[in-house]
Design a protein around this motif. Structure first.
Motif, PDB file in Angstrom:
ATOM      1  N   TYR A   1     -12.507  25.503   4.687  1.00  0.00           N
ATOM      2  CA  TYR A   1     -11.713  24.305   4.446  1.00  0.00           C
ATOM      3  C   TYR A   1     -10.541  24.583   3.501  1.00  0.00           C
ATOM      4  O   TYR A   1     -10.703  25.236   2.481  1.00  0.00           O
TER       5      TYR A   1
ATOM      6  N   LEU B   1     -15.540  16.013   4.500  1.00  0.00           N
ATOM      7  CA  LEU B   1     -16.061  16.831   5.595  1.00  0.00           C
ATOM      8  C   LEU B   1     -17.349  16.261   6.193  1.00  0.00           C
ATOM      9  O   LEU B   1     -17.935  16.877   7.091  1.00  0.00           O
TER      10      LEU B   1
ATOM     11  N   SER C   1      -6.401  23.435   8.400  1.00  0.00           N
ATOM     12  CA  SER C   1      -7.613  23.631   7.599  1.00  0.00           C
ATOM     13  C   SER C   1      -7.843  22.543   6.545  1.00  0.00           C
ATOM     14  O   SER C   1      -8.937  22.445   6.016  1.00  0.00           O
TER      15      SER C   1
END
Length: 187
Positions: free
Chosen positions: A9, A107, A40
């Motif tokens: 990430y 996330l 990302s």
């Protein structure tokens, strides 16, 4: 040996210890790519797995994957979805985990669906060697999450004291433990 490094990430191929590792391994004669995962800072499972299809493609006994953080769960899901039969020489998972983590709630959707234990078992059967590297003071991925994933994978583990999340801003532009693990798996 073909070695692919899969970042996590909000990272890119030129970040952290990735360029250093690639340079060291290329000097040893390996073909190395740090896979540029798209967007990302706003990862999409489909886009990331499609990128692995395009950049890595088929894996075999001469392929090794090095993953960092979100790259680990992405690679595990991607491997689990591959049609059998396939083999992989090794997987080195750095700060690996597979479920939601409190430090990065953005996330949660990406991580909402945990890996099925049967999928993990299938991946383990096809990956010749698995190594988990984690830090005792990772403030992003709890060390317990990395240890739990390593146990699930039947991976050898290495704890790095004071390693944080192995980011450049924590002083990690080199990571000897990963190089050593990869060298062990390429012998």
């Amino acid at each position: 040996m073909k070695i692919y490094v899969v970042h996590g990430y909000s990272a890119a191929p030129h970040d952290h210890w990735f360029p250093w590792l690639a340079e060291k391994l290329r000097a040893e004669g390996h073909v190395v790519e740090v896979v540029p995962m798209p967007d990302s800072t706003n990862p999409s499972r489909d886009a990331w797995e499609r990128t692995l299809d395009e950049r890595v493609g088929d894996v075999d006994e001469e392929t090794l994957l090095v993953t960092h953080s979100l790259g680990t769960v992405t690679v595990l899901r991607w491997l689990a979805a591959r049609p059998a039969p396939w083999r992989l020489r090794g997987l080195v998972a750095v700060s690996g985990f597979q479920g939601p983590i409190a430090a990065v709630p953005e996330l949660d959707d990406y991580l909402a669906e945990p890996l099925d234990p049967a999928d993990v078992a299938r991946v383990c059967e096809a990956v010749d060697a698995r190594v988990g590297i984690y830090s005792d003071d990772d403030s992003i991925v709890p060390p317990e999450a990395s240890k739990a994933l390593a146990a699930q994978l039947g991976a050898r583990t290495r704890e790095v004291p004071g390693g944080g999340h192995f980011l450049a801003d924590e002083g990690f532009t080199e990571l000897a433990e990963v190089l050593e693990a990869v060298e062990d798996l390429t012998r």
